[in-house]
Design an enzyme around this catalytic site. Structure first.
Site, PDB file in Angstrom:
ATOM      1  N   GLU A 164      42.096 -16.152  31.369  1.00 62.27           N
ATOM      2  CA  GLU A 164      40.787 -15.777  30.842  1.00 62.27           C
ATOM      3  C   GLU A 164      40.705 -16.150  29.368  1.00 62.27           C
ATOM      4  O   GLU A 164      39.828 -15.702  28.660  1.00 62.27           O
ATOM      5  CB  GLU A 164      40.464 -14.306  31.101  1.00 62.27           C
ATOM      6  CG  GLU A 164      41.443 -13.310  30.559  1.00 62.27           C
ATOM      7  CD  GLU A 164      40.990 -11.888  30.894  1.00 62.27           C
ATOM      8  OE1 GLU A 164      41.267 -11.449  32.013  1.00 62.27           O
ATOM      9  OE2 GLU A 164      40.360 -11.241  30.049  1.00 62.27           O
ATOM     10  N   CYS A 192      42.446 -10.877  35.367  1.00 61.82           N
ATOM     11  CA  CYS A 192      43.910 -10.947  35.348  1.00 61.82           C
ATOM     12  C   CYS A 192      44.530 -11.503  36.628  1.00 61.82           C
ATOM     13  O   CYS A 192      45.740 -11.554  36.749  1.00 61.82           O
ATOM     14  CB  CYS A 192      44.505  -9.574  35.053  1.00 61.82           C
ATOM     15  SG  CYS A 192      44.093  -8.975  33.415  1.00 61.82           S
ATOM     16  N   HIS A 197      50.181  -5.587  39.348  1.00 69.70           N
ATOM     17  CA  HIS A 197      49.631  -5.974  38.051  1.00 69.70           C
ATOM     18  C   HIS A 197      49.836  -4.814  37.077  1.00 69.70           C
ATOM     19  O   HIS A 197      49.743  -3.649  37.454  1.00 69.70           O
ATOM     20  CB  HIS A 197      48.146  -6.326  38.181  1.00 69.70           C
ATOM     21  CG  HIS A 197      47.493  -6.553  36.857  1.00 69.70           C
ATOM     22  ND1 HIS A 197      47.978  -7.468  35.946  1.00 69.70           N
ATOM     23  CD2 HIS A 197      46.424  -5.963  36.262  1.00 69.70           C
ATOM     24  CE1 HIS A 197      47.213  -7.432  34.858  1.00 69.70           C
ATOM     25  NE2 HIS A 197      46.274  -6.530  35.019  1.00 69.70           N
TER      26      HIS A 197
END
Lengths: 344, 152
Positions: A82, A114, A236
């Protein structure tokens, strides 16, 4: 259909760090309260001349060397981030040229908060399985941005990880992958804005936890497994709390989580976060071990992957290892220097 | 560079086209340390040569260096240089170190040492090449990437 999996991997974490105490000092905030709420102690910071492309090159070079494959044998390159350096002009071509990949390359830059790095993995994996390419590279790389004095500033960090996916000489076979996505507005950054905004508490239950747990449950069904069947699990890591809570909720133990849980020391490397966790697990796993990885990208979606390591893993580990990059030659920055390095 | 060639080049490219053209032309050497190897006497050179400096042969092929070497000598520059009005702004902050690195294959190369403080640098220390941002023309310019060295 071809069998496919990981033929090489490489991670890159810059040598610079800033402690949460130093960020708290600059803004006159309570460091202990911040550390307690985020479960993060320090984060990785890029050098002044590093960006998503340069870090992707570092990780990519390591992964190709570990795979023992020349650049010309690579048929695809997809890079998730990103923080692509340009709004228009691909990161992928800079990286492909530096890695000397084939000219007939399938390539593009991806963005899905992400989880764009794991989206890249799914694209390359399907190309390998369809027989379109023999091998390809998927990279997650980010120099994460955070509004100064936002809690996010204590976690948004920098790092990169690259996987060479192929069908031969695999160090880990990819048994299955799936995704789960809904329109959930937990975190966003508009065009031409330097910093993202987020929904605070809303980033938890309806966003991270829902997508990670739905995706994990689908993976367990798909592989006909229970949590206890996996040796390692990676989620994550936006902060130190979410992945630990998710593991508990879904029936995984701390031991399954520990080898891939790096956020307390390096922060959230966004697109590289779960991938560097995977690299850390591969650095330490034995042969025949099962690994579950579930990424998360705001907005929102999660990608799940089930791997099984092979006997080739021990002979294909890149140097320096993730743990070396987390302990050797670290340089701690003052807030002023940190701002110079991250100004874009 | 021959004056005639230079003149031809400047008439081919406008001011605005020079940075992209030069950036593109330098990519093999800037990204992958591509120099040349003499097919006659095996002499290696960086950057790429038109004729061998040792035997004069024009029969050369491309050679990409491994990027590992040692610091031959270095200097610390404390003068900030990103003055207003500079066409291309270098991506680094002062003080910074410039070294002459002797590559393991022999040739010497001048480059910035990235990621290190003056106290860490010493003659003879091993270094390796990395890709970094070299310059960017403000917020809307082209980013030029190229080699710098870090302590190995």
């Amino acid at each position: 259909m071809e069998k496919a999996g990981i033929a090489g991997y490489g991670a890159y974490i810059p040598r610079f760090r800033i402690k949460v105490e130093e960020i708290a000092r600059a803004w006159g905030r309570d460091a202990e309260a911040l550390k307690k709420s985020l479960c993060v102690n320090e984060k990785a910071v890029p050098g002044i001349d590093e960006d998503t492309a340069t870090m992707a090159v570092e990780a990519g070079r390591k992964a190709l060397a570990a795979a023992g494959m020349p650049g010309e044998s690579i048929g695809a390159l997809f890079i998730g981030s990103e923080s692509h350096p340009y709004a228009v002009k691909p990161t992928a071509t800079v990286v492909a040229e530096s890695l000397r990949l084939s000219r007939g390359l399938f390539s593009a830059d991806l963005e899905f908060a992400c989880k764009a790095g794991t989206s890249a993995m799914q694209i390359v994996y399907s190309m390998v399985r369809s027989g379109m390419i023999k091998a390809g590279v998927a990279i997650g790389s980010d120099v994460a941005q955070a509004n100064p004095n936002d809690a996010l500033e204590c976690t948004a960090s920098a790092g990169s990880a690259a996987l060479v996916l192929g069908s031969e000489n695999l160090l880990a076979e990819l048994d299955a992958t799936c995704s789960f996505a809904t329109d959930t507005p937990d975190f966003w950054r508009r065009q031409e804005q330097p910093y993202p905004k987020h929904g605070g508490q809303f980033t938890g239950k309806p966003a991270y936890y829902r997508h990670v747990s739905e995706c994990t449950q689908r993976m367990l069904q798909l592989t006909d497994s229970g949590p206890q069947d996996f040796d390692h699990v990676i989620f994550h890591q936006p902060n130190g709390k979410f992945p630990v809570e998710a593991a508990k909720m879904l029936g995984f133990t701390e031991k399954q989580l520990e080898k891939g849980l790096l956020v307390r020391q390096i922060g959230n490397c966004y697109s590289a976060s779960s991938l560097i966790g995977l690299c850390s697990v591969l650095d330490q796993a034995g042969p025949g071990e099962r690994i579950l990885m579930v990424s998360y990208g705001s907005g929102a979606g999660a990608d799940g992957f089930a791997f099984r390591t092979t006997s080739l893993l021990a002979g294909k580990r890149p140097v320096p290892s993730v743990s070396q990059m987390m302990s050797d030659n670290l340089q701690y920055l003052k807030y002023e220097k940190y701002i110079m390095n991250t100004r874009r | 560079m021959l004056a005639a060639q230079e003149q031809q080049r400047s008439s081919t490219f406008s001011e605005g086209e020079k940075v992209p053209a030069r950036t593109w032309r330098n990519m093999p050497s800037f990204y992958n340390l591509t120099g040349s190897r003499c097919n006659g006497c095996s002499h290696l050179e960086f950057p790429k040569a038109a004729a061998c400096r040792k035997c004069g042969s024009q029969d050369l092929s491309e050679h990409s260096f491994s990027g590992t070497g040692k610091i031959e000598t270095y200097t610390i520059i404390r003068q900030p240089f990103n003055e207003e009005g500079m066409a291309e702004q270098l991506v680094c902050s002062s003080p910074y170190a410039i070294a002459i690195v002797r590559l393991d294959e022999g040739p010497m190369i001048t480059a910035q040492l990235a990621d290190c403080e003056a106290g860490e640098i010493a003659i003879g220390k091993p270094v390796k090449a990395v890709l970094r941002k070299i310059s960017e023309g403000g917020d809307d310019g082209l980013i030029r990437y190229g080699y710098k060295f870090v302590l190995a």
